[in-house]
Write a protein that holds these residues in place. Sequence first.
Motif, PDB file in Angstrom:
ATOM      1  N   THR B 288      -9.411 -90.396 -66.428  1.00 49.21           N
ATOM      2  CA  THR B 288     -10.448 -91.410 -66.228  1.00 49.21           C
ATOM      3  C   THR B 288     -10.810 -91.443 -64.750  1.00 49.21           C
ATOM      4  OG1 THR B 288      -8.866 -93.161 -65.798  1.00 49.21           O
ATOM      5  CG2 THR B 288      -9.583 -92.899 -68.095  1.00 49.21           C
ATOM      6  N   CYS B 290     -12.845 -94.256 -61.787  1.00 50.22           N
ATOM      7  CA  CYS B 290     -13.639 -95.451 -61.505  1.00 50.22           C
ATOM      8  C   CYS B 290     -14.755 -95.041 -60.569  1.00 50.22           C
ATOM      9  CB  CYS B 290     -12.751 -96.522 -60.871  1.00 50.22           C
ATOM     10  SG  CYS B 290     -13.684 -98.011 -60.478  1.00 50.22           S
ATOM     11  N   THR B 291     -15.972 -95.178 -61.029  1.00 50.23           N
ATOM     12  CA  THR B 291     -17.109 -94.715 -60.230  1.00 50.23           C
ATOM     13  C   THR B 291     -17.579 -95.811 -59.283  1.00 50.23           C
ATOM     14  OG1 THR B 291     -18.375 -95.213 -62.219  1.00 50.23           O
ATOM     15  CG2 THR B 291     -18.024 -92.896 -61.728  1.00 50.23           C
ATOM     16  N   ASP B 294     -18.220 -99.378 -59.974  1.00 50.52           N
ATOM     17  CA  ASP B 294     -17.102-100.202 -60.411  1.00 50.52           C
ATOM     18  C   ASP B 294     -16.830-100.133 -61.911  1.00 50.52           C
ATOM     19  OD1 ASP B 294     -15.692-101.359 -58.359  1.00 50.52           O
ATOM     20  OD2 ASP B 294     -17.294-102.832 -57.968  1.00 50.52           O
ATOM     21  N   VAL B 295     -17.198 -99.012 -62.528  1.00 47.89           N
ATOM     22  CA  VAL B 295     -16.942 -98.869 -63.962  1.00 47.89           C
ATOM     23  C   VAL B 295     -15.841 -97.840 -64.140  1.00 47.89           C
ATOM     24  CG1 VAL B 295     -17.917 -98.248 -66.204  1.00 47.89           C
ATOM     25  CG2 VAL B 295     -19.346 -99.420 -64.501  1.00 47.89           C
ATOM     26  N   GLU B 296     -14.821 -98.215 -64.889  1.00 51.36           N
ATOM     27  CA  GLU B 296     -13.738 -97.274 -65.204  1.00 51.36           C
ATOM     28  C   GLU B 296     -14.226 -96.421 -66.378  1.00 51.36           C
ATOM     29  OE1 GLU B 296     -10.792 -97.315 -63.449  1.00 51.36           O
ATOM     30  OE2 GLU B 296     -10.026 -95.573 -64.548  1.00 51.36           O
ATOM     31  N   ARG B 297     -14.356 -95.115 -66.158  1.00 51.07           N
ATOM     32  CA  ARG B 297     -14.968 -94.278 -67.200  1.00 51.07           C
ATOM     33  C   ARG B 297     -13.988 -93.282 -67.795  1.00 51.07           C
ATOM     34  NH1 ARG B 297     -20.596 -94.749 -66.825  1.00 51.07           N
ATOM     35  NH2 ARG B 297     -21.193 -95.943 -64.976  1.00 51.07           N
ATOM     36  N   GLY B 321     -16.687 -91.416 -56.669  1.00 44.89           N
ATOM     37  CA  GLY B 321     -15.646 -92.313 -57.160  1.00 44.89           C
ATOM     38  C   GLY B 321     -15.428 -93.452 -56.181  1.00 44.89           C
ATOM     39  N   LYS B 322     -14.956 -94.548 -56.726  1.00 45.42           N
ATOM     40  CA  LYS B 322     -14.710 -95.744 -55.919  1.00 45.42           C
ATOM     41  C   LYS B 322     -13.650 -95.460 -54.842  1.00 45.42           C
ATOM     42  CE  LYS B 322     -15.499-100.134 -55.372  1.00 45.42           C
ATOM     43  NZ  LYS B 322     -16.834-100.521 -54.962  1.00 45.42           N
ATOM     44  N   TYR B 323     -12.640 -94.703 -55.246  1.00 45.48           N
ATOM     45  CA  TYR B 323     -11.473 -94.509 -54.394  1.00 45.48           C
ATOM     46  C   TYR B 323     -11.830 -93.863 -53.048  1.00 45.48           C
ATOM     47  CZ  TYR B 323      -7.286 -92.262 -52.623  1.00 45.48           C
ATOM     48  OH  TYR B 323      -6.292 -91.813 -51.803  1.00 45.48           O
TER      49      TYR B 323
END
Lengths: 339, 809
Positions: B288, B290-291, B294-297, B321-323
């Motif tokens: 998975t 997290c983009t 802020d959506v975990e995909r 990605g968020k990270y």
Amino acid sequence: MENKIKEVKKEIVSKSNLIKDLKDIEKLRVEYLGRKGAVTLLLRKLGTLSPKERPKIGQLLNQTKREIEELLKTKEVEIEKLDKEKRLQGEGIDITLPGRKLGRGTAHPINLVLREIEEIFLSLGFKMEEGPEVELDYYNFEALNIPKDHPARDDQDSFYITKDILLRPQTSPVQIRTMENQKPPVRIIATGKCYRRDATDSTHSPMFHQIEGLAVDKDITFGDLKGILTIFVHRMFGEDRKVRFRPGYFPFVEPGAEVDVSCLLCGGKGCKSCGYVGWLEIMGAGVVHPKVLEMVGYDPEEYSGFAFGMGAERIAMLKYGINDIRLFFENDLRFLKQF
Amino acid sequence: MQVSYNLLKEYVDIDMSAEELAQRLTINGIILERMENISTEIEKVVVGRITAIDHHPENKKLSVCQVDIKEETLQIICGAKNMKVSDKVAVALEGARLPQIGIIKSKKFKDVLSSGMLCSASELGIEPGESPGILILKEDAVLGEDIRKIIEFDDTIFDFEIHSNRPDLMSIIGIAREVAAITDNKLKTPEIKIKEKDERIEKDITVKIEAEDLCPRYTGRVIKDIKIEESPLWLKWKLRLLGARPINNIVDITNFVMMETGQPLHAFDLDLIKGKTIIVRKNRPGETICTLDDVERQLPSNSLVIADTEGAIALAGIMGGKYSEIDQNTKNVFLESAYFNSVNNRRSTAKFGLRTEASNRFEKGIDKEVQIYAMDRAADLISKIAMGKISSGKIDTNEKLYQPCKINLRIKRVNRILGQLLDKDESKTKNKIINILDKLEFKVVEDKGEYIEVIPPSFRGDVEREIDIIEEIARIYGYDKIEPTLFNTTIAQEGKNFRFRVIDHARETLIGCGLNEVITYSFISPDIFDRIRIPEGHKLRNAIKIKDPMTRDYSLMRTSLISSLLEVIKWNTNRQAELVKIFEVGKIYLPYHDKPNSLPQEKLIIAGAINKTGRGDIWEKSISLDIFDIKGIIETVFQGLKVGNWEVVPCNHPAFHPLRNGKIIMRGEEVGIFGEIHPEVINNYRIPGKVNLFEIDFENLLPNVPSDIKYCVLPKYPSIQRDLALIVKEEIFSADIIKTIKSIDEKLIKKITLFDMFKGKQIGDGYKSLAYSVVFQAEDRTLIDQEVENIYKKIREQLITKFSAKIRE
């Protein structure tokens, strides 16, 4: 005797003025000319006269008889005429009452426009074709140079039935079906229903109608496309309309064109209905892509052609000044009866 | 693609007005969707300098600033906190006009006068939404100068519709290049000066491509020691013109360069890439990410990801990605400029339901050669704006991605397709063609006389064969200059075949019968079957299903027109229509049970319906429309089409009144149904009054329509007419009586007409009286009374034996 005759005559003339109807005439006729009538009686008395008097009186009497007959005849015609007039006078009617009509219905405005367009192309030597509304993906996309994953598939978000079967979003598959079934020269138009996943609003409807055209032969050119479509626009919208061809993109034609007509309302000056540009887009067109010809087994080196397509709803809206596409499918009689 | 007039002018000289330019581009195939003039939105805003800041005596949240605007010093109250003494700011003077706020007036805040306003970027219309503080201008801004001299507020924004085959136009340079070609001016692309530091890129990053087919080229640079802050005003303004929202200098630069060059870029926080390794690979099962939104995909199979040694850190070509996002703490960045497979990108965006500016470009196919240029352009800007230090060296996994292809263009072919010589002289034509191709950056590598060898530029991936080049020539030459011609007419084929003509004929008759034509949707709701009383398992319920319908109402393809017409009647009776007489010629769609994967059978149906609730006019008031009106309409259509030899038998269609509907039979085959709609159905639709309706299966009717007319000799001898009245049981059909009469002497009995029918006490319950006139005629002689009397006698005997009829004398 002579005096008696004159008296009779005088008498009938004065009585004749009192005649009211045909019965009165008949009464007088009996009274004077009947078997026991005055003149008849006098005639019978002729024998009692001297041979010297007889011819003279006889002549007089006969003449009087004729005169009476004539008089009564004239009266009779007069009365009959009066009677007829009287009868007609009694036969008056109110001519402003409504007519007893069978009532004529109306054609749907979309069909009205389709027939008009068909007639124009029929007169230019095109033939009418048709094809299924539930269509194979192959005919609708792949054979039209729109392979799977082609970005142009987005422009026509379709209703699918299975992976390979869909409701056609355009009438263009008829092009392929026609070419598969015959050799050039081809000159066809096809009209019919099409479907796209568009939410209903004043300019979109999930079901609509298209008109498709295709001509393939030796040496057909982009110039021929311009020629035919210019004639079409002039017949459909009037000789004074200007036509504009500008580049457009449809994967199954190249060069591709969008066809504009000078605004029907402002004539090209720019107004609200044309978005102040003076032109209205009415159809897509172009030279048939060689890949499409190859797919149906035509040699693109030998044959070339053009194709065009337009939306009937748009044409009808422009032509009749209708501002909401939903009216076509609500089928309100107050709307339908205007056509 | 949104771009502005002034922006374009930085890349190409334009010697025409914005309106003229938009018009020219439209004619050449770049359609203007929207044009917005953003002039005169701002007035009386000047550059000022803060000379002192004090707290407001009563409201601590407010600052009282002294602002030098060259001619005077103004006292202005401000709620922002981000300014300090000696900052240069944008000052809206008394009477100033601002796009969202309107006219600025001096006013007092708790006895302290404020003569004007310090503006934020959003108040000046530079940023959308609300800026966090006021706008701080660069130190070199000239005191007292109109803000419009710093930002060219007078501009025209164009929004162009870009066809999916021209992704190269999804960039400022792409559109400028087109403008250059059309106007015969030169394209000016920004110059890039990269100053690399000594430190090598390899020290910080390694790139491994594990899915080369999906990522045929990956390039990157490392830029260190950057300073994250707001973008300078000019960049914010450019983004505003391009329709993008400013975030921070790094992200803004990558966004701007994408829109400038068409190459999507992505900046990673270098220090957050684990193992100093970028791996371009397909997703792992169960992976998975997290983009940025802020959506975990969940990653579906075949998703291309950018990963580090621990896991996915970006959806390749779609979203970061968020990270590894760039934020206030970012010091060093890794800049990615790649070429991702367009088909896979397209499939992925569809699976994710996530379309971004980047994916929108990748999925259509970007320029295969622009990666390095775009990356260096961004690196250059980052070094200038964010003070970054560019490490030496760059990543490039495939310098030779772009393989030029040679296309032969035959000069004669150009004319054969376009229909007109560009010039009568063929060599002049060739020169014109070469000139056009040159402007579009197509290389003419060799002139072979009858043809030329052409190499399209790397950004024109859509040009694959000769015809594509011919289109380019036509486009730039101008469609308007191609002369309209008419092709040689071969003999016209049969324009309208018999089928089309019969349809037209039937439609005309129905219109003549006073019916209004309707067109209804081919879609139906599964609920209609219950509404028209179709039992479970009935063949009409076997309908084609739409895989992914928009609504339940449009989820099946209709198998009958009954519900369609009832809906129309309902619509109209709801709107006080007192007389509805309608028909439709439309298709039904029937699946083949045995061949589930074949196309359905599409049958054309002619259907009509009538409903009368009002009294109508003086003549109409006594007429109530019933089943015989609808039958009469069908008979009129048949009459018009010269269709004879049909009969009606009782039918038990569930949508109709059980004793008031019939089937039309021709040569043993069912051609249609008609009757009075079942009262329950009428009630389900809430229709007032009765509805009588018919459906004719056009496909079964057509073979029964004669294609021509044969004349019959007119009778030479007089006919004799006899009337016949009889009493029979009510359930006996008149058609059977007529058939029986006719059968007595097919030759001499020419016509039988029912002219009266009644029921009543005098003839007894369950009985009816029928009166016929029978016409006798011979083709070769005058009939004598005795002959007719003999036949008449047989008729009476037959009727008595067959129907127990009582003959009325």
